[in-house]
Design a protein around this motif. Structure first.
Motif, PDB file in Angstrom:
ATOM      1  N   ALA A  70       1.995   0.390 -14.917  1.00 21.32           N
ATOM      2  CA  ALA A  70       2.721  -0.883 -15.003  1.00 21.32           C
ATOM      3  C   ALA A  70       3.780  -0.975 -13.910  1.00 21.32           C
ATOM      4  N   ALA A  71       4.487   0.120 -13.643  1.00 20.45           N
ATOM      5  CA  ALA A  71       5.523   0.130 -12.607  1.00 20.45           C
ATOM      6  C   ALA A  71       4.909   0.027 -11.215  1.00 20.45           C
ATOM      7  N   ILE A  72       3.807   0.737 -11.000  1.00 18.51           N
ATOM      8  CA  ILE A  72       3.132   0.693  -9.695  1.00 18.51           C
ATOM      9  C   ILE A  72       2.629  -0.721  -9.415  1.00 18.51           C
ATOM     10  N   ASN A  73       1.971  -1.320 -10.400  1.00 17.16           N
ATOM     11  CA  ASN A  73       1.471  -2.693 -10.226  1.00 17.16           C
ATOM     12  C   ASN A  73       2.607  -3.669  -9.938  1.00 17.16           C
ATOM     13  N   PHE A  74       3.716  -3.489 -10.629  1.00 19.49           N
ATOM     14  CA  PHE A  74       4.898  -4.331 -10.411  1.00 19.49           C
ATOM     15  C   PHE A  74       5.366  -4.227  -8.959  1.00 19.49           C
ATOM     16  N   LEU A  75       5.505  -2.993  -8.464  1.00 19.81           N
ATOM     17  CA  LEU A  75       5.971  -2.787  -7.086  1.00 19.81           C
ATOM     18  C   LEU A  75       4.998  -3.386  -6.075  1.00 19.81           C
ATOM     19  N   VAL A  76       3.707  -3.236  -6.321  1.00 19.89           N
ATOM     20  CA  VAL A  76       2.689  -3.782  -5.420  1.00 19.89           C
ATOM     21  C   VAL A  76       2.794  -5.301  -5.367  1.00 19.89           C
ATOM     22  N   VAL A  77       2.892  -5.940  -6.530  1.00 18.05           N
ATOM     23  CA  VAL A  77       2.973  -7.413  -6.578  1.00 18.05           C
ATOM     24  C   VAL A  77       4.256  -7.906  -5.903  1.00 18.05           C
ATOM     25  N   VAL A  78       5.358  -7.237  -6.160  1.00 16.73           N
ATOM     26  CA  VAL A  78       6.624  -7.626  -5.532  1.00 16.73           C
ATOM     27  C   VAL A  78       6.509  -7.518  -4.006  1.00 16.73           C
ATOM     28  N   ALA A  79       5.932  -6.428  -3.526  1.00 11.87           N
ATOM     29  CA  ALA A  79       5.770  -6.225  -2.083  1.00 11.87           C
ATOM     30  C   ALA A  79       4.801  -7.239  -1.484  1.00 11.87           C
ATOM     31  N   GLU A  80       3.648  -7.438  -2.128  1.00  9.97           N
ATOM     32  CA  GLU A  80       2.655  -8.385  -1.600  1.00  9.97           C
ATOM     33  C   GLU A  80       3.201  -9.801  -1.501  1.00  9.97           C
ATOM     34  N   ASN A  81       4.085 -10.152  -2.412  1.00 13.69           N
ATOM     35  CA  ASN A  81       4.657 -11.499  -2.413  1.00 13.69           C
ATOM     36  C   ASN A  81       5.933 -11.609  -1.575  1.00 13.69           C
ATOM     37  N   GLY A  82       6.271 -10.548  -0.854  1.00 17.52           N
ATOM     38  CA  GLY A  82       7.431 -10.579   0.033  1.00 17.52           C
ATOM     39  C   GLY A  82       8.764 -10.685  -0.685  1.00 17.52           C
TER      40      GLY A  82
ATOM     41  N   GLU B 113       2.283   6.464  -7.015  1.00 20.10           N
ATOM     42  CA  GLU B 113       1.288   7.374  -7.592  1.00 20.10           C
ATOM     43  C   GLU B 113       1.696   8.827  -7.413  1.00 20.10           C
ATOM     44  N   LYS B 114       2.209   9.176  -6.216  1.00 18.09           N
ATOM     45  CA  LYS B 114       2.649  10.549  -5.965  1.00 18.09           C
ATOM     46  C   LYS B 114       3.852  10.921  -6.823  1.00 18.09           C
ATOM     47  N   ALA B 115       4.699   9.922  -7.132  1.00 14.79           N
ATOM     48  CA  ALA B 115       5.889  10.172  -7.951  1.00 14.79           C
ATOM     49  C   ALA B 115       5.563  10.205  -9.444  1.00 14.79           C
ATOM     50  N   GLY B 116       4.322   9.897  -9.796  1.00 16.54           N
ATOM     51  CA  GLY B 116       3.922   9.924 -11.202  1.00 16.54           C
ATOM     52  C   GLY B 116       4.357   8.693 -11.987  1.00 16.54           C
ATOM     53  N   MET B 117       4.570   7.595 -11.291  1.00 16.44           N
ATOM     54  CA  MET B 117       4.971   6.360 -11.973  1.00 16.44           C
ATOM     55  C   MET B 117       3.836   5.863 -12.861  1.00 16.44           C
TER      56      MET B 117
ATOM     57  N   LYS C 147       0.836  -1.211   0.000  1.00 14.04           N
ATOM     58  CA  LYS C 147       0.000   0.000   0.000  1.00 14.04           C
ATOM     59  C   LYS C 147       0.869   1.260   0.000  1.00 14.04           C
ATOM     60  N   LEU C 148       1.923   1.257   0.827  1.00 19.47           N
ATOM     61  CA  LEU C 148       2.810   2.409   0.887  1.00 19.47           C
ATOM     62  C   LEU C 148       3.518   2.627  -0.456  1.00 19.47           C
ATOM     63  N   LEU C 149       4.004   1.545  -1.067  1.00 18.33           N
ATOM     64  CA  LEU C 149       4.671   1.677  -2.361  1.00 18.33           C
ATOM     65  C   LEU C 149       3.714   2.158  -3.444  1.00 18.33           C
ATOM     66  N   LYS C 150       2.480   1.715  -3.386  1.00 21.49           N
ATOM     67  CA  LYS C 150       1.474   2.179  -4.358  1.00 21.49           C
ATOM     68  C   LYS C 150       1.267   3.683  -4.201  1.00 21.49           C
ATOM     69  N   ASP C 151       1.116   4.147  -2.958  1.00 20.51           N
ATOM     70  CA  ASP C 151       0.918   5.577  -2.700  1.00 20.51           C
ATOM     71  C   ASP C 151       2.125   6.393  -3.162  1.00 20.51           C
TER      72      ASP C 151
END
Length: 192
Positions: A84-96, A77-81, A70-74
């Motif tokens: 595709a990059a946001i989804n990638f970061l979320v999936v990487v984080a969710e999967n540890g 989004e604030k950084a204007g990513m 959630k933090l990486l998604k926020d």
């Protein structure tokens, strides 16, 4: 009428856990037409991943994978990513898998070099190359990489005395005078 789908596989073979995530990112970014934006934002993120506070965040077991996502998604989004990059970061984080993120970004950069059909080349000389020498060097390098576009990085290091050191793709060629001096010094030491 038969329509052939454009391949969304990376242009080079990549393996392992990191490879699966990078393949998925490549496919998503290609389909969403966000390749360059994803690459740019991930390179910026790569520079941040070495900061102590970021390392602590990634390695902390006190923060759940969901909260990290959630933090990486926020932040993304604030950084204007791009999405595709946001989804990638979320999936990487969710999967540890955040501890692998730096390697994933490096691998994605390698895939992007292949995507653009580039050959990265670094040349180290004792003094800056003149235009004539640069042109001759580029012609020789083009024969070496067979049809790829060369991205040349030039560095000056007076400690090599003369000659040059060339790094291209996965090859390293040391034609410096300092290397020859070292080689002859080693031979003389062995014969004594």
């Amino acid at each position: 009428m038969c329509i052939v789908a454009k391949s969304t596989q990376p242009p080079i073979s990549i393996f392992g856990i990191e490879g699966r995530y990078v393949s998925a990112l490549y496919s998503a970014a290609l389909q969403m037409k966000q390749m360059e934006q994803v690459e740019k934002h991930l390179q910026t993120l790569q520079k941040e991943l070495v900061k102590p506070k970021i390392i602590d965040f990634i390695e902390s077991s006190m923060i759940s994978a969901g909260d990290k996502a959630k933090l990486l998604k926020d932040v993304g989004e604030k950084a204007g990513m791009p999405p595709a990059a946001i989804n990638f970061l979320v999936v990487v984080a969710e999967n540890g898998r955040l501890k692998m993120l730096r390697r994933m970004i490096t691998l994605f950069s390698t895939v992007m070099v292949a995507h653009r059909n580039e050959a990265l080349c670094e040349v180290i000389t004792a003094k800056p190359l003149d235009e004539s020498t640069r042109k001759t060097l580029m012609e020789a390098l083009k024969k070496f990489v067979k049809g790829k576009n060369i991205t040349l990085t030039e560095k000056v290091d007076s400690s090599i005395i003369g000659g040059l050191i060339v790094g291209i793709e996965d090859k390293h060629i040391d034609m410096s005078i300092s290397r020859k001096v070292q080689m002859y010094t080693d031979i003389i030491k062995q014969s004594v």
